[in-house]
Design an enzyme around this catalytic site. Structure first.
Site, PDB file in Angstrom:
ATOM      1  N   LYS A 165       0.808  -1.223   0.000  1.00 16.83           N
ATOM      2  CA  LYS A 165       0.000   0.000   0.000  1.00 16.83           C
ATOM      3  C   LYS A 165       0.835   1.264   0.000  1.00 16.83           C
ATOM      4  O   LYS A 165       2.029   1.250   0.291  1.00 16.83           O
ATOM      5  CB  LYS A 165      -0.991  -0.025   1.174  1.00 16.83           C
ATOM      6  CG  LYS A 165      -2.195  -0.914   0.833  1.00 16.83           C
ATOM      7  CD  LYS A 165      -3.301  -0.835   1.839  1.00 16.83           C
ATOM      8  CE  LYS A 165      -4.451  -1.737   1.346  1.00 16.83           C
ATOM      9  NZ  LYS A 165      -5.458  -1.946   2.388  1.00 16.83           N
TER      10      LYS A 165
ATOM     11  N   ARG B 126      -3.920 -10.022   4.607  1.00 18.27           N
ATOM     12  CA  ARG B 126      -4.295  -9.990   3.182  1.00 18.27           C
ATOM     13  C   ARG B 126      -3.091  -9.489   2.390  1.00 18.27           C
ATOM     14  O   ARG B 126      -2.682  -8.340   2.553  1.00 18.27           O
ATOM     15  CB  ARG B 126      -5.492  -9.051   2.999  1.00 18.27           C
ATOM     16  CG  ARG B 126      -5.997  -8.938   1.580  1.00 18.27           C
ATOM     17  CD  ARG B 126      -7.163  -7.948   1.526  1.00 18.27           C
ATOM     18  NE  ARG B 126      -7.691  -7.826   0.179  1.00 18.27           N
ATOM     19  CZ  ARG B 126      -7.181  -7.025  -0.757  1.00 18.27           C
ATOM     20  NH1 ARG B 126      -6.130  -6.277  -0.493  1.00 18.27           N
ATOM     21  NH2 ARG B 126      -7.717  -6.981  -1.955  1.00 18.27           N
TER      22      ARG B 126
END
Ligand code: HH2
Length: 270
Positions: free
Chosen positions: A214, A250
């Site tokens: 991210k 995840r």
């Protein structure tokens, strides 16, 4: 250090990548299936399949388009593997079709707020459901996110959404929560949430955590502009999440995450 069970690793299968977008649907299905096989081979415990990007600024995808991308891939994986499948969707109709095709988990970044019938749909499906925190909506959520107390507010939101789900008939043991790293949050907000993840764990639901590749990592390392250059940061965040009690991580890089968790567990003797 207290004994912490190793979190499960959820491998991400994106049926949204631009490189596939101008190919035919069959190509999409094959590419996604190949990625699923690779992640299973690398040691994924669960696969998360998404057909609508939730990146900041992403445009919504129609229900028909989401169904036509997602369902054939779920069916194809289910035909050859018993691995648990999670459907990353905000739409009750898509979750319904995904569960009918073999998914056992509804990963909802909108925490059952996208449509009024979402909590009842989750109850009726009887599957596990991930309730994720997001401030705003994907198109605009990074414009100017603000909180007085990010950890307290995220925890209160997740608690309220879990209560709403249970009031609609979702069983407590089917609920997971997720602080939603990067969803309407600055780097400082994300870091506070990661540092104090124990306060989210204390809500009493298994916590799913998604930090893999991210933007936060790119903000801490300006040389990591491309998401694929963020493996080191992704592993550091995964290990930090595991130490603070995350139940599911995840991730894009399944093999490396499984290895990092294994080494950490061996060192800590868990
Ligand atoms: N992050 C993304 C998508 N779905 N679901 C949960 N529960 N938690 C997350 O942190 C999460 C999520 C990010 O999505 P996107 O930017 O579309 O890309 P990718 O799916 O490759 O991560």
């Amino acid at each position: 250090m207290a004994e912490v069970p190793r979190p499960l690793v959820m491998g991400i299968v994106n049926i949204t990548a631009d490189s596939f977008s101008d190919g035919g649907r069959y190509l999409d299905r094959d590419a996604a299936l190949a990625q699923a096989r690779r992640l299973i081979e690398e040691g994924a415990d669960i696969l998360d399949l998404g057909a609508e990007s939730t990146r900041p600024g992403a445009e919504p995808v129609s229900e028909d388009e989401e169904l036509s991308r997602l369902i054939p891939v779920i069916e194809a994986i289910r035909a050859e593997s018993p691995i648990p499948i999670s459907a990353d969707t905000m739409k009750p109709a898509v979750a319904r079709a995904a569960v009918a095709a073999g998914a056992s988990l509804w990963n909802d970044v909108a925490a059952l707020r996208y449509r009024p019938d979402a909590p009842a749909a989750a109850a009726e499906l009887g599957c596990q459901v991930v309730l994720m925190h997001m401030q705003g909506e994907p198109r605009t959520m990074q414009d100017d996110p603000r909180y007085d107390d990010v950890v307290g507010q995220v925890a209160a939101f997740l608690d309220a959404r879990a209560r709403a789900a249970m009031a609609a008939g979702v069983r407590r043991e089917n609920i997971l929560v997720d602080p939603g790293i990067g969803f309407g949050k600055t780097a400082a907000h994300n870091l506070k949430l990661l540092r104090h993840l124990d306060q989210i764990v204390a809500l009493g639901f298994p916590v799913l955590l998604g930090v893999s590749r991210k933007r936060l990592i790119g903000e801490l390392d300006a040389s990591a502009k491309a998401p694929r250059d963020r493996l080191g940061g992704s592993l550091a965040a995964a290990l930090a999440g595991a130490r603070r009690g995350a139940a599911i991580l995840r991730v894009h890089d399944v093999r490396q995450t499984v290895q990092a968790l294994r080494v950490q567990a061996a060192i800590e003797g868990t």
